[in-house]
Design an enzyme around this catalytic site. Sequence first.
Site, PDB file in Angstrom:
ATOM      1  N   ARG A   1      -0.385   4.077  16.145  1.00 26.25           N
ATOM      2  CA  ARG A   1      -0.685   4.996  15.026  1.00 26.25           C
ATOM      3  C   ARG A   1      -0.492   6.466  15.371  1.00 26.25           C
ATOM      4  O   ARG A   1       0.093   7.213  14.582  1.00 26.25           O
ATOM      5  CB  ARG A   1      -2.098   4.754  14.478  1.00 26.25           C
ATOM      6  CG  ARG A   1      -2.323   3.383  13.856  1.00 26.25           C
ATOM      7  CD  ARG A   1      -1.280   3.014  12.866  1.00 26.25           C
ATOM      8  NE  ARG A   1      -1.634   1.840  12.083  1.00 26.25           N
ATOM      9  CZ  ARG A   1      -0.750   1.074  11.453  1.00 26.25           C
ATOM     10  NH1 ARG A   1       0.536   1.348  11.526  1.00 26.25           N
ATOM     11  NH2 ARG A   1      -1.137   0.037  10.745  1.00 26.25           N
TER      12      ARG A   1
ATOM     13  N   ASP B   1       0.824  -1.221   0.000  1.00 32.67           N
ATOM     14  CA  ASP B   1       0.000   0.000   0.000  1.00 32.67           C
ATOM     15  C   ASP B   1       0.853   1.264   0.000  1.00 32.67           C
ATOM     16  O   ASP B   1       0.691   2.144  -0.851  1.00 32.67           O
ATOM     17  CB  ASP B   1      -0.910   0.051   1.241  1.00 32.67           C
ATOM     18  CG  ASP B   1      -1.967  -1.039   1.236  1.00 32.67           C
ATOM     19  OD1 ASP B   1      -2.508  -1.328   0.161  1.00 32.67           O
ATOM     20  OD2 ASP B   1      -2.250  -1.585   2.312  1.00 32.67           O
TER      21      ASP B   1
ATOM     22  N   SER C   1      -2.420 -10.079   5.743  1.00 34.36           N
ATOM     23  CA  SER C   1      -2.019  -8.709   6.045  1.00 34.36           C
ATOM     24  C   SER C   1      -1.609  -8.665   7.513  1.00 34.36           C
ATOM     25  O   SER C   1      -2.349  -9.096   8.391  1.00 34.36           O
ATOM     26  CB  SER C   1      -3.196  -7.762   5.779  1.00 34.36           C
ATOM     27  OG  SER C   1      -3.042  -6.586   6.542  1.00 34.36           O
TER      28      SER C   1
ATOM     29  N   ASP D   1      -7.313   2.533  10.852  1.00 36.06           N
ATOM     30  CA  ASP D   1      -6.037   3.248  10.855  1.00 36.06           C
ATOM     31  C   ASP D   1      -6.115   4.628  10.190  1.00 36.06           C
ATOM     32  O   ASP D   1      -5.478   5.570  10.636  1.00 36.06           O
ATOM     33  CB  ASP D   1      -4.948   2.387  10.212  1.00 36.06           C
ATOM     34  CG  ASP D   1      -4.580   1.196  11.095  1.00 36.06           C
ATOM     35  OD1 ASP D   1      -4.714   1.327  12.334  1.00 36.06           O
ATOM     36  OD2 ASP D   1      -4.172   0.153  10.567  1.00 36.06           O
TER      37      ASP D   1
HETATM   38  N1  ARG Z   1      -7.985  -4.376  14.075  1.00 34.91           N
HETATM   39  C1  ARG Z   1      -6.808  -3.851  14.659  1.00 34.91           C
HETATM   40  C2  ARG Z   1      -6.932  -2.380  14.868  1.00 34.91           C
HETATM   41  O1  ARG Z   1      -7.835  -1.781  14.357  1.00 34.91           O
HETATM   42  C3  ARG Z   1      -5.564  -4.229  13.898  1.00 34.91           C
HETATM   43  C4  ARG Z   1      -5.388  -3.578  12.588  1.00 34.91           C
HETATM   44  C5  ARG Z   1      -4.183  -4.049  11.923  1.00 34.91           C
HETATM   45  N2  ARG Z   1      -3.854  -3.156  10.856  1.00 34.91           N
HETATM   46  C6  ARG Z   1      -3.359  -3.540   9.720  1.00 34.91           C
HETATM   47  N3  ARG Z   1      -3.150  -2.597   8.850  1.00 34.91           N
HETATM   48  N4  ARG Z   1      -3.111  -4.795   9.448  1.00 34.91           N
HETATM   49  O2  ARG Z   1      -6.143  -1.789  15.560  1.00 34.91           O
END
Ligand code: ARG
Length: 387
Positions: free
Chosen positions: A93, A13, A169, A122
């Site tokens: 983040r 990405d 992922s 995110d």
């Molecule tokens: N569901 C989790 C969260 O919202 C993990 C997300 C993982 N992110 C990723 N880009 N693989 O924090």
Amino acid sequence: MKRVVLAYSGGLDTSVCIPLLRERYGYDEVIAVTVDVGQPEDDIREAVERGKKLSDVHKLIDAQEEFVRDYIFPLIKANGNYEGYVLGTAIARPLIAKKVVEVAREEHADAVAHGCTGKGNDQLRFEAVFRTTDLDVVAPIREMSLTREEERRYAAEHGITFETEKRWSMDENIWSRSIEGSELEDPSFVPPEEIYQWTVSPDKAPEAAEIIKLEFEHGIPVSVNGTRVDGVSLIKKLNEVGGKHGVGRTDIIEDRVLGFKSREIYEHPAATILLEAHRGLEQLILTRNELRFKEFVDRTWSELVYQGLIMDPLFESLNAFVDKTQERVNGTVDMKLEKGAARVVGRASPNALYSKDVSFDVKQEQRGAEGFSVYHGFQSRIFWKQR
Ligand code: ARG
């Protein structure tokens, strides 16, 4: 001269974002920033190599210590947990976003960018921080609604290659590892053992249990088995020991901020051990009233972190309350690691609100409790008479 700073992980990405920012968005200079919050060394190395090749300037920022001190430690104090998730990605983040903003200011950039899709949490977490500035915010993957397949094609056209195609992922930092996507999106799909990298399967863990002694000062872990260690080393060590015993696997259905449910798999041995131990110590030290009230504070704290809303003034107020309670959270906890479980088996504190005076073994006048019993349950007694 238009300049943009991109939060760069080195994955598909964010790699695709670099040529997109030039071609579709007209930026003359793309600065890619990789923030080290404890990703695997190979991922960091790859991000640096690919980042240098693709971007105009690549920067690697080691934020591990800051991550643990200013983000993970407060999380432990607040027993951070959202629907069973230890918040690893969520808590990282805002720090990554902060570092990107810092670079943007130093470099007099016009904009900041991320490579998140429009489906996850995110994007919200990055932008909650980005948008506290007057920088432009660019999210090419979301704006162009690119699918993984389209991204791969575009990457190939731009000579962006990946040695191995990743089936899942993943997002990793020192606190947790998340694995999602492809077949895992089906909640009924039973994941193959190979998705786990930090933990052995509990049924393959050693028969012999292991007890470790953790010491906390003001709610923060400071030593393991009597040896003082810095936070980063402490967490790495517990990930290793806990992983060996199969501690810290989670497979849950999570309610995303946008409202959809998603199937999420995590590994987090150190987080499980530390959160269990911390809660065990709080039970010994805080009053019943404090514990009840703090449960609600902790949940609200965790929801704000999950939503990426740590800029909300409420977050600061909650932390002030939590810190006040943690002044007394000092002591040691013995944790038994055994076949996937991490259990408190002993705790001690100079601040314990525990008294041996009420022991079953102490001969004591007990009639004082009679007056209490007469009035205890008074309202329900009246109710039952009426019924
Ligand atoms: N569901 C989790 C969260 O919202 C993990 C997300 C993982 N992110 C990723 N880009 N693989 O924090």
